[in-house]
Design an enzyme around this catalytic site. Structure first.
Site, PDB file in Angstrom:
ATOM      1  N   ASP A 282      -2.495  -6.977   4.351  1.00 57.78           N
ATOM      2  CA  ASP A 282      -1.771  -6.100   3.439  1.00 57.78           C
ATOM      3  C   ASP A 282      -2.070  -6.595   2.022  1.00 57.78           C
ATOM      4  OD1 ASP A 282       0.024  -4.606   2.028  1.00 57.78           O
ATOM      5  OD2 ASP A 282       1.798  -5.214   3.160  1.00 57.78           O
TER       6      ASP A 282
ATOM      7  N   TRP B 282       7.832  -8.283   3.131  1.00 61.04           N
ATOM      8  CA  TRP B 282       8.207  -6.988   2.563  1.00 61.04           C
ATOM      9  C   TRP B 282       8.659  -6.137   3.764  1.00 61.04           C
ATOM     10  CZ3 TRP B 282       5.115  -2.183   2.620  1.00 61.04           C
ATOM     11  CH2 TRP B 282       5.636  -1.198   1.782  1.00 61.04           C
TER      12      TRP B 282
ATOM     13  N   LYS C 101       0.107  -1.193  -8.086  1.00 60.13           N
ATOM     14  CA  LYS C 101       0.425  -2.260  -9.048  1.00 60.13           C
ATOM     15  C   LYS C 101      -0.754  -2.549  -9.965  1.00 60.13           C
ATOM     16  CE  LYS C 101       3.607  -2.809  -5.832  1.00 60.13           C
ATOM     17  NZ  LYS C 101       5.041  -2.781  -5.823  1.00 60.13           N
TER      18      LYS C 101
HETATM   19  C1  LIG Z   1       3.549  -6.418   0.479  1.00 61.16           C
HETATM   20  C2  LIG Z   1       3.494  -4.985   0.114  1.00 61.16           C
HETATM   21  N1  LIG Z   1       2.745  -4.166   0.834  1.00 61.16           N
HETATM   22  C3  LIG Z   1       2.641  -2.858   0.561  1.00 61.16           C
HETATM   23  C4  LIG Z   1       3.318  -2.321  -0.498  1.00 61.16           C
HETATM   24  C5  LIG Z   1       3.104  -0.850  -0.681  1.00 61.16           C
HETATM   25  O1  LIG Z   1       3.306  -0.306  -1.871  1.00 61.16           O
HETATM   26  P1  LIG Z   1       2.828   1.169  -2.202  1.00 61.16           P
HETATM   27  O2  LIG Z   1       3.040   1.996  -0.996  1.00 61.16           O
HETATM   28  O3  LIG Z   1       3.666   1.557  -3.341  1.00 61.16           O
HETATM   29  O4  LIG Z   1       1.379   1.046  -2.541  1.00 61.16           O
HETATM   30  C6  LIG Z   1       4.148  -3.126  -1.286  1.00 61.16           C
HETATM   31  C7  LIG Z   1       4.947  -2.584  -2.384  1.00 61.16           C
HETATM   32  O5  LIG Z   1       5.878  -3.104  -2.892  1.00 61.16           O
HETATM   33  C8  LIG Z   1       4.227  -4.500  -0.975  1.00 61.16           C
HETATM   34  O6  LIG Z   1       4.964  -5.337  -1.696  1.00 61.16           O
END
Ligand SMILES: Cc1ncc(COP(=O)(O)O)c(C=O)c1O
Length: 415
Positions: A222, A140, A258
């Site tokens: 993560d 990501w 999510k």
């Molecule tokens: C691997 C990964 N880490 C972190 C995030 C962080 O998402 P958010 O800041 O919306 O919680 C995402 C969102 O798509 C992700 O896919």
């Protein structure tokens, strides 16, 4: 005449691809169109879903006279931080019982990564001028951007995806770990790897931990999809709990975007696991100062929703049921896509679609095939990643027909 702007030399930045994709999709007037780009859950009607448990908790909050809009503490809502930490480590985690694990509320998962990066840049005592930070290839993309913004300059990748066999390149990953400079920082996806949908097995995680020990690698986890991979948040916490059980100090970045469907409420938690309680207290006090200067204190609403849900056994069960609904729909779409591609005789082996887990599938479609699909009003990232929830029982046929055409007509990047 006015003088030219002091910012006349500022260059126009490239749009953020995944947001641009949604903008393109929204601007498309075609009757039949599919957005497989955005990383958010959709129902079988293609709609966003407010989890029923979230609706119930919000209804209670709306009439609770004890709630107000006072500032939260800098580190966030205490009950939320405690419950979020328990969710990832397990209530009976030794690290929690020994007071050497604690949570810090963050601006969703991205904010947790940002705090982790800032904290490591300032206080990781093995950090040299350019401590390497490794992310998986692919990953990501924001992980790299966030760590760079905190000051890290030596961003590297470790092998992860075996494009040939469409599976984890475990051997390559271990090789890269064992060849990394001692005390490097490695970012791992705790579960439901984005974008590949491929996670290490438990045995492979043990091997990864062993390599971390051997090279004194500092692990950052993560965890943006706890509960999305298997449908069970405990099962999806395996890697985090393993590192803690093996005695690692670790930073774990949690998102509730999510698994609670609270995308725009920006609810996250940075779980810090340290060697001992005094170290944790000192480290948390520094994170408190980082937050104070960065955004002062976090928002309340989403954290309250999560805390109220996790604290109440009936709500928690309802949440687990809601989570199950989401993960089951994704699994059903995988099965349906796989069986329809096979029934149609679309060239290639599509077994990876059902072997991958979580929200995303790395289809193996190349950038030219993705372009071809865009002309048919189907939007996905050029890497071939699709969000499985963008597929529904009603649009599956259209998608499969067009994937079939793309794979048949577009070879080696040429029509
Ligand atoms: C691997 C990964 N880490 C972190 C995030 C962080 O998402 P958010 O800041 O919306 O919680 C995402 C969102 O798509 C992700 O896919």
């Amino acid at each position: 005449m006015s003088s030219p702007s002091l910012f006349a030399d500022v260059e126009l930045a490239a749009p953020v691809v995944v947001f641009q994709l949604t903008a393109d999709y929204n601007a498309d007037n075609a009757d039949k169109k599919i957005n497989l780009g955005v990383g958010a859950y959709r129902t079988d009607e293609g709609e966003p879903w407010v989890l029923p448990v979230v609706r119930s908790v919000e209804a209670q909050m709306a009439i609770d006279p004890a709630l107000n809009h006072e500032y939260l503490p800098i580190l966030g809502l205490p009950s939320f931080r405690e419950l979020a930490t328990q969710l990832i480590l397990g209530k009976d985690s030794r690290a929690i019982l020994e007071n050497r694990a604690g949570g810090v509320q963050s601006i969703s998962g991205t904010g947790a990564l940002r705090l982790a990066a800032e904290f490591l840049y300032r206080y990781y005592n093995k950090r040299e001028k350019s401590t390497p930070v490794y992310v998986s290839s692919p990953t990501w993309g924001n992980q790299t951007a966030v760590f760079k913004n905190a000051g890290f300059t030596d961003m590297r990748t470790y092998r992860y995806w075996d494009a040939e066999d469409r599976c984890l390149d475990y051997k390559g990953m271990l090789e890269d770990m064992l060849n990394a400079p001692e005390y490097s920082i490695f970012i791992f996806h705790g579960c439901a790897h984005n974008p590949t949908g491929v996670d290490p097995t438990h045995e492979q995680w043990q091997g990864i931990a062993k390599a971390c020990k051997e090279r004194n690698i500092f692990p950052v986890l993560d965890c943006a999809y706890q509960g999305f991979a298997s449908g069970d948040p405990d099962v999806d916490a395996y890697s985090a709990r393993m590192f803690v059980d093996l005695g690692f100090e670790v930073l774990i970045c949690q998102s509730f975007a999510k698994n609670f469907g609270l995308y725009n409420e920006r609810v996250g938690n940075l779980t810090m696991v340290m060697h001992d309680a005094p170290t944790l207290s000192r480290c948390k006090s520094q994170v408190e100062l980082i937050i104070r200067a960065m955004y002062s204190n976090p928002p309340h609403h989403g954290a309250r929703v999560v805390a109220s849900t996790l604290a109440n056994p009936a709500f928690k069960q309802e949440w687990l049921d809601n989570l199950h609904t989401m993960s089951s729909r994704i699994k059903e779409m995988r099965q349906l896509l796989h069986s329809k591609l096979r029934a149609k005789g679309t060239p290639g082996n599509w077994d990876h679609i059902i072997n991958q887990i979580g929200m995303f599938s790395f289809t193996g479609l190349n950038a030219s095939q993705v372009q071809y699909l865009k002309k048919r009003h189907i939007y996905l990232l050029s890497s071939g990643r699709i969000n499985m929830c963008g597929l529904t029982t009603s649009n599956m046929e259209y998608f499969v027909d067009n994937v079939h055409d793309a794979v048949t007509n577009v070879k080696d990047g040429k029509l």
